[in-house]
Design a protein around this motif. Structure first.
Motif, PDB file in Angstrom:
ATOM      1  N   ASP A   1     -22.831  -6.403   3.476  1.00  0.00           N
ATOM      2  CA  ASP A   1     -21.460  -6.890   3.517  1.00  0.00           C
ATOM      3  C   ASP A   1     -21.225  -7.526   4.875  1.00  0.00           C
ATOM      4  OD1 ASP A   1     -18.789  -7.404   3.272  1.00  0.00           O
ATOM      5  OD2 ASP A   1     -18.169  -5.350   3.701  1.00  0.00           O
TER       6      ASP A   1
ATOM      7  N   PHE B   1       0.828  -1.206   0.000  1.00  0.00           N
ATOM      8  CA  PHE B   1       0.000   0.000   0.000  1.00  0.00           C
ATOM      9  C   PHE B   1       0.865   1.260   0.000  1.00  0.00           C
ATOM     10  CE2 PHE B   1      -3.534  -2.752   1.359  1.00  0.00           C
ATOM     11  CZ  PHE B   1      -4.508  -2.266   0.509  1.00  0.00           C
TER      12      PHE B   1
ATOM     13  N   THR C   1     -14.455  -0.862  -2.110  1.00  0.00           N
ATOM     14  CA  THR C   1     -14.695   0.319  -1.273  1.00  0.00           C
ATOM     15  C   THR C   1     -13.373   1.009  -0.945  1.00  0.00           C
ATOM     16  OG1 THR C   1     -16.483  -0.959  -0.304  1.00  0.00           O
ATOM     17  CG2 THR C   1     -15.970   1.135   0.752  1.00  0.00           C
ATOM     18  N   ALA C   2     -12.371   0.206  -0.598  1.00  0.00           N
ATOM     19  CA  ALA C   2     -11.067   0.808  -0.323  1.00  0.00           C
ATOM     20  C   ALA C   2     -10.433   1.316  -1.615  1.00  0.00           C
ATOM     21  CB  ALA C   2     -10.149  -0.205   0.358  1.00  0.00           C
TER      22      ALA C   2
ATOM     23  N   GLY D   1     -17.229  -7.389  -3.076  1.00  0.00           N
ATOM     24  CA  GLY D   1     -16.393  -8.276  -2.260  1.00  0.00           C
ATOM     25  C   GLY D   1     -14.946  -8.328  -2.692  1.00  0.00           C
TER      26      GLY D   1
HETATM   27  P1  AMP Z   1     -15.669  -4.538  -0.564  1.00  0.00           P
HETATM   28  O1  AMP Z   1     -15.540  -5.158  -1.915  1.00  0.00           O
HETATM   29  O2  AMP Z   1     -15.183  -3.150  -0.531  1.00  0.00           O
HETATM   30  O3  AMP Z   1     -17.069  -4.682  -0.031  1.00  0.00           O
HETATM   31  O4  AMP Z   1     -14.688  -5.329   0.443  1.00  0.00           O
HETATM   32  C1  AMP Z   1     -14.911  -6.624   0.892  1.00  0.00           C
HETATM   33  C2  AMP Z   1     -14.188  -6.928   2.189  1.00  0.00           C
HETATM   34  O5  AMP Z   1     -12.763  -6.998   1.985  1.00  0.00           O
HETATM   35  C3  AMP Z   1     -14.386  -5.878   3.270  1.00  0.00           C
HETATM   36  O6  AMP Z   1     -14.723  -6.565   4.454  1.00  0.00           O
HETATM   37  C4  AMP Z   1     -13.028  -5.197   3.392  1.00  0.00           C
HETATM   38  O7  AMP Z   1     -12.802  -4.774   4.715  1.00  0.00           O
HETATM   39  C5  AMP Z   1     -12.061  -6.281   2.982  1.00  0.00           C
HETATM   40  N1  AMP Z   1     -10.814  -5.779   2.327  1.00  0.00           N
HETATM   41  C6  AMP Z   1     -10.744  -4.825   1.381  1.00  0.00           C
HETATM   42  N2  AMP Z   1      -9.474  -4.648   0.965  1.00  0.00           N
HETATM   43  C7  AMP Z   1      -8.716  -5.521   1.654  1.00  0.00           C
HETATM   44  C8  AMP Z   1      -7.299  -5.814   1.670  1.00  0.00           C
HETATM   45  N3  AMP Z   1      -6.431  -5.195   0.880  1.00  0.00           N
HETATM   46  N4  AMP Z   1      -6.877  -6.783   2.501  1.00  0.00           N
HETATM   47  C9  AMP Z   1      -7.752  -7.428   3.303  1.00  0.00           C
HETATM   48  N5  AMP Z   1      -9.093  -7.195   3.333  1.00  0.00           N
HETATM   49  C10 AMP Z   1      -9.572  -6.256   2.519  1.00  0.00           C
END
Ligand code: AMP
Length: 581
Positions: free
Chosen positions: A307, A4, A54-55, A50
């Motif tokens: 989620d 990151f 979001t990140a 999933g």
């Molecule tokens: P999302 O697709 O944004 O709904 O993310 C799905 C899940 O993956 C969420 O619970 C996040 O907290 C987790 N997550 C997102 N990015 C990472 C990452 N790089 N490493 C571990 N977990 C992650």
């Protein structure tokens, strides 16, 4: 694989995500973050739910916020309240070391005045459902003139839900030169149109295949008589003691009824659908999230944006009409690199729908059998033994009772004690599934395409070229765990013949064709008289027709029905009820 920090995220955010356990970026993050951090260009990112999306937009978005500025600088639009809450929670976690960043969620079904106050207090990021945002705009409660980034999350869902006009109205209120990041699981014509109409020249980032189901998900289907779907569902749940799932139905009423029936039969299930008040929905979600519910029974709309970590199974009690809905449903499992199962329980007339999904998603759907009674009992027993092995003993707490316990049980030897402890939990499954009938529709007989077997047989026979071989049908296939070598070994074992007496083997899911030395053909058939495989009667023959009706268990008035189980969640358990569903 970059870290990151190599992607260029600022240290305050890095510290927060490290604390969340994010070690390496997911593929969508690896692709999107550098681009969103450095480029002014708009972006369309095709990413399944999933995958960490979001990140992928959240980190660059927070990076760009000026915490000193108390104006709405970033707007995230999402289809449902649940997703809004989820995104806000994630953004809050990512920005915990960035004082001054304020993310406020606004969505329907909650107190609008409170949301207005949240905005007035100096929100710089607003996460909104389109309907509620329009309401706030109409009341003059929000100013979008300083928005520099607009994110459309699950854009395809927003369009499916009929938010197109609202999106237009909202985007028109934002500055022309803002950056727009559109995230969608699928690139439908409508998504493309929105991108064309409301975005500047954009970069398209795609992770994996567009319109494809996430690869961490295993897709399976089982075929039963429609009236046996409920029994089949319970069997799958009983066969996986650790199953934590979402079951999808098409209508609110089906959802409610199914949840009631499951609860009545001792399962820990509850429904979530649009007729519930926001408070009721929150309560159900809270129970599910904390795992006090094992099964969440949901409609498509209610489940959007949910989620919850570690959902092991998505079960389609009804297949959805649209491939997009299937993708969204399935995306509730297999999240964050975990694997999950998307299981469809269907009637034989719906097999073609599974084939369509396979074609459109370019993904194999594996046929699976509804577990039989013996299999369920075995799995329950193994789980129970594992639990006994793993249970943490509170030595101190139990110490003072041990003398009395020892005294009381002194009359039982070790073997007797083990039997009794195991029976305590296990008896109900033995009783419930004693003589349980096979719920699987015999697809070899009742193929969705009645001519399929004939056609396959013809194709198989044509071109054999071996005069001395005759083709034999057997109702065992790859779904029973056979591959060609294993099938040959099995045939040799049963008949006492050797490999040279058998020729080509054509393995299908539920049945196979095998070339058999013509001189031994009748003898081979004879060896299978009365034979069973894992409790199932084996049928062999040469032709394609000539069978009687379906097996006993498949007859409409078959008298047997599974007895519902007693609850494993309620202390003391409850008595079995008669089946009604
Ligand atoms: P999302 O697709 O944004 O709904 O993310 C799905 C899940 O993956 C969420 O619970 C996040 O907290 C987790 N997550 C997102 N990015 C990472 C990452 N790089 N490493 C571990 N977990 C992650």
């Amino acid at each position: 694989m970059p870290t990151f920090s190599e992607l260029g995220i600022r240290p305050e955010i890095l510290a927060a995500i490290t604390e969340l356990g994010f070690e390496t970026p997911t593929p969508v993050q690896e692709k999107a973050i550098p681009h969103l951090l450095s480029s002014e260009q708009d972006v369309v990112a095709l990413a399944q739910t999933g995958t960490g999306k979001t990140a992928a937009f959240g980190l660059p978005l927070l990076h760009a916020i000026d915490p000193e500025l108390r104006q709405v600088q970033a707007l995230v639009l999402a289809p449902t309240r649940e997703l809004c809450v989820q995104i806000t929670r994630d953004l809050g976690n990512f920005s915990k070391n960035l004082p001054g960043v304020r993310c406020v969620p606004v969505y329907g079904g909650a107190n609008i005045r409170e949301q207005m106050r949240g905005i007035q207090r100096g929100a710089n990021v607003v996460v909104a459902t389109p309907g509620r945002l329009i309401d706030l705009i109409d009341r003059g409660a929000i100013d979008l003139a300083n928005v520099r980034i607009a994110v459309l999350d699950e854009a395809d869902e927003m369009l499916n839900m009929g938010f197109q006009e609202d999106l237009t109205t909202i985007l028109e209120k934002t500055p022309q030169d803002k950056r727009t990041w559109l995230f969608s699981a699928t690139m439908s014509g409508e998504v493309r149109r929105i991108a064309k109409n409301y975005m500047r020249a954009f970069e398209e980032l795609s992770v994996g295949r567009a319109n494809a189901a996430a690869t961490t998900i295993e897709h399976k289907y089982a075929v039963v008589m429609m009236r046996d779907r409920y029994l089949a569902l319970k069997r799958f749940v009983d066969a996986e003691p650790d199953l934590f799932g979402i079951v999808f139905c098409r209508t609110k009423q089906d959802t409610q009824e199914l949840a009631e029936n499951l609860t009545r039969d001792g399962y820990n299930a509850d429904a979530i659908h649009g007729d519930l008040s926001q408070q009721q929905r929150d309560r159900v979600m809270e129970r599910y999230r904390s795992k006090s519910l094992q099964l969440l029974i949901a409609t498509d709309v209610a489940a959007r944006g949910i989620d919850v970590s570690n959902v092991s199974h998505v079960i389609h009690f009804d297949l959805p009409g649209e491939v997009e809905s299937y993708t969204h449903r399935s995306g509730r499992t297999g999240r964050a690199g975990k694997t999950g199962i998307s299981l469809s329980i269907i009637g034989s007339k719906d097999v073609h729908k599974v084939r369509n999904l396979e074609r459109q998603l370019k993904t194999h759907f594996a046929f699976t059998r509804v577990p039989g009674g013996a299999e369920i009992c075995e799995r329950q027993l193994l789980t129970l033994i594992q639990k006994i092995k793993e249970v943490e003993v509170d030595e101190e707490g139990i110490e003072r009772f041990m003398d009395a316990v020892q005294l009381d049980l002194a009359g039982f030897d070790r073997d007797e004690l083990i039997k009794r402890v195991v029976s305590l939990e296990f008896n109900r499954f033995l009783e419930q599934y004693r003589e349980a009938r096979d719920l699987n529709v015999d697809m070899a007989r009742k193929d969705h395409n009645p001519n399929a077997r004939t056609r396959e047989k013809k194709e198989f026979t044509r071109g054999t070229g071996e005069e001395n071989m005759r083709s034999m049908f057997i109702n065992l296939g790859s779904a029973d765990g056979f591959e060609k070598g294993k099938m040959l070994g099995y045939l040799c074992g049963i008949t006492g013949l050797t490999g040279q007496h058998f020729g080509r083997i054509l393995l299908k899911d539920m049945y196979s064709f095998v070339d058999v030395d013509a001189r031994h053909f009748d003898e081979v058939l004879g060896h299978f008289k009365g034979a069973n495989y894992k409790g199932r009667k084996i049928r062999v023959d040469e032709g394609t027709g000539g069978h009687g009706g379906p097996p006993r268990g498949d007859r409409p008035n078959s008298s047997y029905s599974d007895k519902p189980r007693a609850s494993s969640f309620r202390p003391g358990g409850k008595k079995f009820h008669k089946e009604r569903y």
